[in-house]
Design an enzyme around this catalytic site. Structure first.
Site, PDB file in Angstrom:
ATOM      1  N   SER A 281       0.434  -0.705   0.206  1.00 47.18           N
ATOM      2  CA  SER A 281      -0.081   0.306   0.045  1.00 47.18           C
ATOM      3  C   SER A 281       1.120   1.266  -0.226  1.00 47.18           C
ATOM      4  O   SER A 281       1.625   1.363   0.496  1.00 47.18           O
ATOM      5  CB  SER A 281      -0.586   0.196   1.467  1.00 47.18           C
ATOM      6  OG  SER A 281      -1.873  -0.693   0.830  1.00 47.18           O
TER       7      SER A 281
ATOM      8  N   HIS B 220      -2.863   1.221  -4.046  1.00 45.86           N
ATOM      9  CA  HIS B 220      -2.010   0.048  -5.183  1.00 45.86           C
ATOM     10  C   HIS B 220      -2.630  -0.111  -6.826  1.00 45.86           C
ATOM     11  O   HIS B 220      -3.285   1.574  -6.727  1.00 45.86           O
ATOM     12  CB  HIS B 220      -3.012  -1.704  -4.595  1.00 45.86           C
ATOM     13  CG  HIS B 220      -2.372  -2.099  -3.241  1.00 45.86           C
ATOM     14  ND1 HIS B 220      -1.880  -3.698  -3.077  1.00 45.86           N
ATOM     15  CD2 HIS B 220      -2.779  -1.392  -2.234  1.00 45.86           C
ATOM     16  CE1 HIS B 220      -1.361  -2.760  -1.996  1.00 45.86           C
ATOM     17  NE2 HIS B 220      -2.335  -2.366  -1.221  1.00 45.86           N
TER      18      HIS B 220
ATOM     19  N   HIS C 279      -4.934  -9.187  -0.713  1.00 47.97           N
ATOM     20  CA  HIS C 279      -5.382  -9.496   0.834  1.00 47.97           C
ATOM     21  C   HIS C 279      -6.781 -10.690   1.114  1.00 47.97           C
ATOM     22  O   HIS C 279      -7.370 -10.999   0.288  1.00 47.97           O
ATOM     23  CB  HIS C 279      -5.363  -8.421   1.697  1.00 47.97           C
ATOM     24  CG  HIS C 279      -4.372  -7.228   1.464  1.00 47.97           C
ATOM     25  ND1 HIS C 279      -4.682  -6.140   0.656  1.00 47.97           N
ATOM     26  CD2 HIS C 279      -3.518  -6.751   1.610  1.00 47.97           C
ATOM     27  CE1 HIS C 279      -3.892  -5.068   0.097  1.00 47.97           C
ATOM     28  NE2 HIS C 279      -3.304  -5.892   0.582  1.00 47.97           N
TER      29      HIS C 279
ATOM     30  N   TYR D  93      -8.476  -9.905   3.657  1.00 46.93           N
ATOM     31  CA  TYR D  93     -10.005  -9.742   3.748  1.00 46.93           C
ATOM     32  C   TYR D  93     -10.660  -9.577   2.427  1.00 46.93           C
ATOM     33  O   TYR D  93     -12.068  -8.897   2.825  1.00 46.93           O
ATOM     34  CB  TYR D  93      -9.209  -8.355   4.367  1.00 46.93           C
ATOM     35  CG  TYR D  93      -8.539  -7.607   4.205  1.00 46.93           C
ATOM     36  CD1 TYR D  93      -9.045  -6.004   3.475  1.00 46.93           C
ATOM     37  CD2 TYR D  93      -7.235  -7.385   4.678  1.00 46.93           C
ATOM     38  CE1 TYR D  93      -8.062  -5.889   2.733  1.00 46.93           C
ATOM     39  CE2 TYR D  93      -6.676  -6.012   3.764  1.00 46.93           C
ATOM     40  CZ  TYR D  93      -6.692  -5.265   3.310  1.00 46.93           C
ATOM     41  OH  TYR D  93      -6.709  -4.579   2.470  1.00 46.93           O
ATOM     42  N   GLU D  94     -10.490  -9.281   1.053  1.00 46.87           N
ATOM     43  CA  GLU D  94     -10.573  -9.086   0.434  1.00 46.87           C
ATOM     44  C   GLU D  94     -11.803  -9.913   0.450  1.00 46.87           C
ATOM     45  O   GLU D  94     -13.602  -9.901  -0.683  1.00 46.87           O
ATOM     46  CB  GLU D  94     -10.066  -8.671  -1.008  1.00 46.87           C
ATOM     47  CG  GLU D  94      -9.560  -7.257  -0.364  1.00 46.87           C
ATOM     48  CD  GLU D  94      -8.054  -7.182  -1.830  1.00 46.87           C
ATOM     49  OE1 GLU D  94      -8.739  -6.549  -3.136  1.00 46.87           O
ATOM     50  OE2 GLU D  94      -6.977  -7.543  -1.600  1.00 46.87           O
TER      51      GLU D  94
ATOM     52  N   ALA E 161       3.226  -2.242   3.786  1.00 46.94           N
ATOM     53  CA  ALA E 161       3.118  -0.777   5.457  1.00 46.94           C
ATOM     54  C   ALA E 161       2.261  -1.738   6.262  1.00 46.94           C
ATOM     55  O   ALA E 161       1.347  -3.003   6.187  1.00 46.94           O
ATOM     56  CB  ALA E 161       2.182  -0.042   4.408  1.00 46.94           C
TER      57      ALA E 161
ATOM     58  N   MET F 262      -1.364  -6.623   7.564  1.00 45.12           N
ATOM     59  CA  MET F 262      -2.371  -7.837   6.886  1.00 45.12           C
ATOM     60  C   MET F 262      -2.057  -8.357   5.679  1.00 45.12           C
ATOM     61  O   MET F 262      -3.466  -8.860   5.078  1.00 45.12           O
ATOM     62  CB  MET F 262      -3.623  -7.300   6.529  1.00 45.12           C
ATOM     63  CG  MET F 262      -3.819  -6.151   7.931  1.00 45.12           C
ATOM     64  SD  MET F 262      -6.104  -5.357   7.264  1.00 45.12           S
ATOM     65  CE  MET F 262      -5.497  -4.186   8.636  1.00 45.12           C
ATOM     66  N   SER F 263      -0.630  -8.533   5.583  1.00 47.50           N
ATOM     67  CA  SER F 263      -0.621  -9.478   3.592  1.00 47.50           C
ATOM     68  C   SER F 263       0.860  -9.554   4.070  1.00 47.50           C
ATOM     69  O   SER F 263       0.987 -10.621   5.486  1.00 47.50           O
ATOM     70  CB  SER F 263      -0.433  -8.655   2.837  1.00 47.50           C
ATOM     71  OG  SER F 263       0.409  -7.617   3.100  1.00 47.50           O
TER      72      SER F 263
ATOM     73  N   ASN G 221       2.802   3.775  11.277  1.00 49.04           N
ATOM     74  CA  ASN G 221       1.487   3.647  12.403  1.00 49.04           C
ATOM     75  C   ASN G 221       2.080   3.424  13.982  1.00 49.04           C
ATOM     76  O   ASN G 221       3.149   2.108  13.232  1.00 49.04           O
ATOM     77  CB  ASN G 221       0.763   3.993  11.743  1.00 49.04           C
ATOM     78  CG  ASN G 221      -0.238   2.515  11.572  1.00 49.04           C
ATOM     79  OD1 ASN G 221       0.248   1.778  10.918  1.00 49.04           O
ATOM     80  ND2 ASN G 221       0.061   1.841  13.160  1.00 49.04           N
TER      81      ASN G 221
ATOM     82  N   HIS H 247      -7.040   3.527   7.040  1.00 46.80           N
ATOM     83  CA  HIS H 247      -5.869   3.148   5.635  1.00 46.80           C
ATOM     84  C   HIS H 247      -4.963   4.687   5.271  1.00 46.80           C
ATOM     85  O   HIS H 247      -4.383   4.646   4.479  1.00 46.80           O
ATOM     86  CB  HIS H 247      -7.468   2.657   4.919  1.00 46.80           C
ATOM     87  CG  HIS H 247      -6.369   2.301   3.445  1.00 46.80           C
ATOM     88  ND1 HIS H 247      -4.994   1.146   3.508  1.00 46.80           N
ATOM     89  CD2 HIS H 247      -6.669   2.094   2.022  1.00 46.80           C
ATOM     90  CE1 HIS H 247      -5.061   0.774   1.660  1.00 46.80           C
ATOM     91  NE2 HIS H 247      -5.787   1.959   1.732  1.00 46.80           N
TER      92      HIS H 247
HETATM   93  N1  HPA Z   1      -2.241  -3.167  11.486  1.00 49.69           N
HETATM   94  C1  HPA Z   1      -2.513  -4.208  10.740  1.00 49.69           C
HETATM   95  N2  HPA Z   1      -2.125  -3.484   9.146  1.00 49.69           N
HETATM   96  C2  HPA Z   1      -1.546  -2.778   9.370  1.00 49.69           C
HETATM   97  C3  HPA Z   1      -1.015  -1.424   9.923  1.00 49.69           C
HETATM   98  C4  HPA Z   1      -1.555  -1.563  11.400  1.00 49.69           C
HETATM   99  O1  HPA Z   1      -1.568  -1.324  12.094  1.00 49.69           O
HETATM  100  N3  HPA Z   1      -0.720  -0.359   9.528  1.00 49.69           N
HETATM  101  C5  HPA Z   1      -0.047  -0.743   8.406  1.00 49.69           C
HETATM  102  N4  HPA Z   1      -0.757  -1.365   8.211  1.00 49.69           N
END
Ligand code: HPA
Length: 265
Positions: A28, A58, A80, A82-83, A110, A205-206, A229, A241
């Site tokens: 991302s 993306h 992903h 989750y999609e 990310a 998440m990937s 973050n 996001h």
């Molecule tokens: N959690 C999960 N996935 C992420 C995060 C997070 O804090 N930051 C970027 N992708």
């Protein structure tokens, strides 16, 4: 002919037959590099079965060509879990990469940090990962090859070369363990504390399902997280996001430097 062989033929017809030396999957907000490749861009929509890449940030295309003098195949976006609820959503693209003759893959993503010394904008090379959600992209795979060893999932040779590239570029590249959460909701502060207790340094998440599939397909892999973050509850900033996409460029320029140097050797 299998679907992956058919797609590999289509790609070779358009982009030439030389096997890519490296595959790159861009996370991302990290898609910029795909526009830097001298070569042929093929939209995922021309590749039946490739993800529609419904996640903003993306770039849904495969670019095959030269970067820093190396033949590369760059995936501008990924699917992903989750999609779709399918942990094997990236199986076909990775099978195609293997069918093109590629044997090495660098993944980027990310991620949220669990460590005070890894603030937003940092880069973390995955030394290992944790997949605790009970999900696995090889569930349902009938062959004995499904029992793929994961001891050296994050290839020591590739990791050392990425560390050497970072040092040569004077870029800090930390190392740590990535914990795969399914998403798409972000973690609770308690989940972040639990991941930390379990030995994680970052969450995302990937990437993990792609590494499992890549090992199954015989690809060597390594992955780098761009920290966007702090994990939930570890700082006052709100996580979203939008925030991830806004923060990714902080680390993306450094990531590009490292990857270019890595390719140049
Ligand atoms: N959690 C999960 N996935 C992420 C995060 C997070 O804090 N930051 C970027 N992708």
């Amino acid at each position: 002919m299998s679907k992956s062989d058919e797609l590999a033929r289509l790609i070779r017809d358009r982009a030439g037959g030389q096997p890519p030396e490296y595959g790159l999957i861009l996370g991302s907000g990290l898609g910029h590099l795909s526009s830097q490749v001298q070569g042929t861009a093929i939209p995922y929509s021309d590749l039946p079965g490739f993800p529609h890449a419904g996640v903003s940030g993306h770039v849904p295309q495969l670019v095959i060509g030269e970067l820093e003098g190396r033949r590369v195949a760059v995936f501008g976006g990924r699917a992903h879990y989750y999609e779709s609820g399918r942990a094997d959503a990236m199986r076909l693209p990775l099978e195609v990469l293997a069918a093109l003759g590629c044997r090495q893959l660098i993944l980027t993503n990310a991620a949220g940090s669990l460590r005070a010394d890894l603030p937003p904008g940092s880069l973390m090379l995955l030394s290992d990962h944790i997949a605790m959600g009970g999900l696995n992209p090889l569930i349902g795979e009938p062959s004995e090859a499904r029992f793929v060893p994961m001891t050296d999932a994050h290839d020591a040779g590739l990791r050392q070369r990425l560390l050497d590239a970072a040092r040569a570029e004077a870029v800090d590249l930390a190392q740590g363990v990535y914990f795969w959460f399914s998403g798409p909701s972000l973690e609770t502060p308690a989940e972040i504390r639990a991941a930390k207790v379990l030995g994680a340094d970052a969450v995302g998440m990937s990437t993990v399902p792609e590494i499992i599939l890549s090992r199954f397909l015989g690809l060597r892999c390594a992955a780098i997280s761009v920290i966007t973050n702090m994990g939930a509850g570890l700082s006052d900033e709100a996580i979203s996001h939008e925030h991830t996409k806004a923060m990714a460029p902080l680390g993306a320029a450094k990531l590009e430097q490292v990857l270019r140097r890595f390719l140049r050797g």
